[in-house]
Design a protein around this motif. Sequence first.
Motif, PDB file in Angstrom:
ATOM      1  N   ARG A 142       0.815  -1.218   0.000  1.00  0.00           N
ATOM      2  CA  ARG A 142       0.000   0.000   0.000  1.00  0.00           C
ATOM      3  C   ARG A 142       0.850   1.270   0.000  1.00  0.00           C
ATOM      4  N   LEU A 143       2.162   1.099  -0.050  1.00  0.00           N
ATOM      5  CA  LEU A 143       3.041   2.278  -0.068  1.00  0.00           C
ATOM      6  C   LEU A 143       3.667   2.461  -1.449  1.00  0.00           C
ATOM      7  N   HIS A 144       3.415   3.618  -2.044  1.00  0.00           N
ATOM      8  CA  HIS A 144       4.049   3.985  -3.303  1.00  0.00           C
ATOM      9  C   HIS A 144       5.065   5.084  -3.009  1.00  0.00           C
ATOM     10  N   LEU A 145       6.131   5.108  -3.794  1.00  0.00           N
ATOM     11  CA  LEU A 145       7.141   6.143  -3.631  1.00  0.00           C
ATOM     12  C   LEU A 145       7.317   6.833  -4.965  1.00  0.00           C
ATOM     13  N   GLU A 146       7.182   8.159  -4.968  1.00  0.00           N
ATOM     14  CA  GLU A 146       7.349   8.854  -6.241  1.00  0.00           C
ATOM     15  C   GLU A 146       8.577   9.740  -6.245  1.00  0.00           C
ATOM     16  N   MET A 147       9.196   9.791  -7.409  1.00  0.00           N
ATOM     17  CA  MET A 147      10.411  10.601  -7.563  1.00  0.00           C
ATOM     18  C   MET A 147      10.474  11.099  -8.989  1.00  0.00           C
ATOM     19  N   THR A 148      11.121  12.233  -9.180  1.00  0.00           N
ATOM     20  CA  THR A 148      11.203  12.785 -10.531  1.00  0.00           C
ATOM     21  C   THR A 148      12.294  12.080 -11.326  1.00  0.00           C
ATOM     22  N   GLU A 149      12.235  12.271 -12.631  1.00  0.00           N
ATOM     23  CA  GLU A 149      13.236  11.658 -13.515  1.00  0.00           C
ATOM     24  C   GLU A 149      14.654  12.074 -13.153  1.00  0.00           C
ATOM     25  N   SER A 150      14.812  13.321 -12.734  1.00  0.00           N
ATOM     26  CA  SER A 150      16.175  13.792 -12.449  1.00  0.00           C
ATOM     27  C   SER A 150      16.787  13.023 -11.277  1.00  0.00           C
ATOM     28  N   CYS A 151      15.948  12.506 -10.373  1.00  0.00           N
ATOM     29  CA  CYS A 151      16.450  11.679  -9.266  1.00  0.00           C
ATOM     30  C   CYS A 151      17.157  10.433  -9.789  1.00  0.00           C
ATOM     31  N   LEU A 152      16.649   9.928 -10.910  1.00  0.00           N
ATOM     32  CA  LEU A 152      17.165   8.662 -11.420  1.00  0.00           C
ATOM     33  C   LEU A 152      18.521   8.844 -12.087  1.00  0.00           C
ATOM     34  N   MET A 153      18.724  10.063 -12.598  1.00  0.00           N
ATOM     35  CA  MET A 153      19.938  10.329 -13.363  1.00  0.00           C
ATOM     36  C   MET A 153      21.104  10.690 -12.455  1.00  0.00           C
ATOM     37  N   ASP A 154      20.772  10.985 -11.200  1.00  0.00           N
ATOM     38  CA  ASP A 154      21.784  11.564 -10.311  1.00  0.00           C
ATOM     39  C   ASP A 154      22.960  10.623 -10.050  1.00  0.00           C
ATOM     40  N   GLU A 155      22.686   9.473  -9.473  1.00  0.00           N
ATOM     41  CA  GLU A 155      23.729   8.456  -9.275  1.00  0.00           C
ATOM     42  C   GLU A 155      23.099   7.134  -9.678  1.00  0.00           C
ATOM     43  N   PRO A 156      23.051   6.883 -10.986  1.00  0.00           N
ATOM     44  CA  PRO A 156      22.199   5.813 -11.520  1.00  0.00           C
ATOM     45  C   PRO A 156      22.393   4.449 -10.858  1.00  0.00           C
ATOM     46  N   GLU A 157      23.634   4.086 -10.590  1.00  0.00           N
ATOM     47  CA  GLU A 157      23.825   2.748 -10.026  1.00  0.00           C
ATOM     48  C   GLU A 157      23.297   2.630  -8.606  1.00  0.00           C
ATOM     49  N   LYS A 158      23.553   3.682  -7.852  1.00  0.00           N
ATOM     50  CA  LYS A 158      23.068   3.704  -6.477  1.00  0.00           C
ATOM     51  C   LYS A 158      21.539   3.695  -6.444  1.00  0.00           C
ATOM     52  N   VAL A 159      20.956   4.572  -7.263  1.00  0.00           N
ATOM     53  CA  VAL A 159      19.492   4.671  -7.302  1.00  0.00           C
ATOM     54  C   VAL A 159      18.886   3.340  -7.737  1.00  0.00           C
ATOM     55  N   GLN A 160      19.502   2.711  -8.706  1.00  0.00           N
ATOM     56  CA  GLN A 160      19.006   1.425  -9.182  1.00  0.00           C
ATOM     57  C   GLN A 160      18.971   0.393  -8.045  1.00  0.00           C
ATOM     58  N   ALA A 161      20.038   0.352  -7.263  1.00  0.00           N
ATOM     59  CA  ALA A 161      20.094  -0.595  -6.145  1.00  0.00           C
ATOM     60  C   ALA A 161      19.014  -0.290  -5.113  1.00  0.00           C
ATOM     61  N   VAL A 162      18.844   0.986  -4.798  1.00  0.00           N
ATOM     62  CA  VAL A 162      17.829   1.382  -3.812  1.00  0.00           C
ATOM     63  C   VAL A 162      16.435   1.003  -4.299  1.00  0.00           C
TER      64      VAL A 162
END
Length: 288
Positions: A142-162
């Motif tokens: 029941r929990l969704h998390l939203e983030m903008t596209e720029s969040c994904l580009m910031d540190e792609p490998e780290k963000v991908q793991a998270v």
Amino acid sequence: EAKARDNGGCTAFEGEMEARYLDRQKLKSDLRAAIGVGDLSVSYQPMFTPDGSRVECCEALARWTHAERGPVPPNVFIQLAEEMGLVTEVTRFVLRQACRDCLDWPGEVAVSVNLSVLDLRGDEIVAIVIEALEETGLDPARLHLEMTESCLMDEPEKVQAVLHELRKRGMTIAIDDFGTGYSSLSYLDVLPVSVIKIDRSFVHNIREDSRRFKLLLGTVNLARALELKAVVEGVETTDQLQLINEHNCADLIQGFVFAAPMPASAVRTLCEQGVRKQTAAISAEFIA
Ligand code: C2E
Ligand code: MG
Ligand code: MG
Ligand code: MG
């Protein structure tokens, strides 16, 4: 003018800049205090099925009412919190409150919390999310998390793991303000994203601007081809709603046409009553 001349050659413009700067410093220290004592609140804006009959999810939106100035827009205070290195504390607060409030709603309604790019850059966010879930007992589904596209580009490998970690634990990842960043689309293939929230700039002119409308339509079709859910944000008028529904180009709709952000208790009432008339859903916050 006299003041500007007295001011060692400082122009009126510079004077104004300085006033703004001092103002920001004051606002920052007030914000620091507010975050410290948990003096923020959370409003919720429902996302409806396109016919307006059902609420599927509500977006949690942080609110700060300053004792002297009244409400400060989240775009302003979130940026200040980011500058102060305190935004993850805001996120922690919103997550807790959102999980708690969601428990009060019917079981099929989810809650969606915004993450800052700085949350994703830090090392704590997975632990903070898990803590909020465990503390409240909310089902991660029941929990969704939203983030903008720029969040994904910031540190792609780290963000991908998270994101994979969060997805693995049952949460849903949504891309906010979709279509406004300068990112490539290839992340949709790599990251565990299941929802895109199409920015309201793709909606406001759709009646007058047929190319704009085709962008919206094309984006929704892209989402569906990739088996993503398309939320259309910022639908304000019945005219826009009608056009969207004629072309079946939304999976969910979030906008003033159905409801503005409202307190958690009003979401509950809305869900219990069912949503028969669009106007019945317009909240006090919008009217105020
Ligand atoms: P967002 O995440 O894109 O949230 C949607 C914003 O659009 C909300 O503004 C909402 O009130 C507004 N909105 C909804 N429907 C309509 C409509 O039909 N027309 C128009 N013109 N606007 C509509 P709000 O609450 O002022 O929030 C602004 C932004 O502040 C959010 O944009 C988000 O980026 C940020 N924000 C708010 N709460 C949080 C939070 O808890 N954490 C973080 N990191 N950011 C937050
Ligand atoms: Mg959002
Ligand atoms: Mg948005
Ligand atoms: Mg936005």
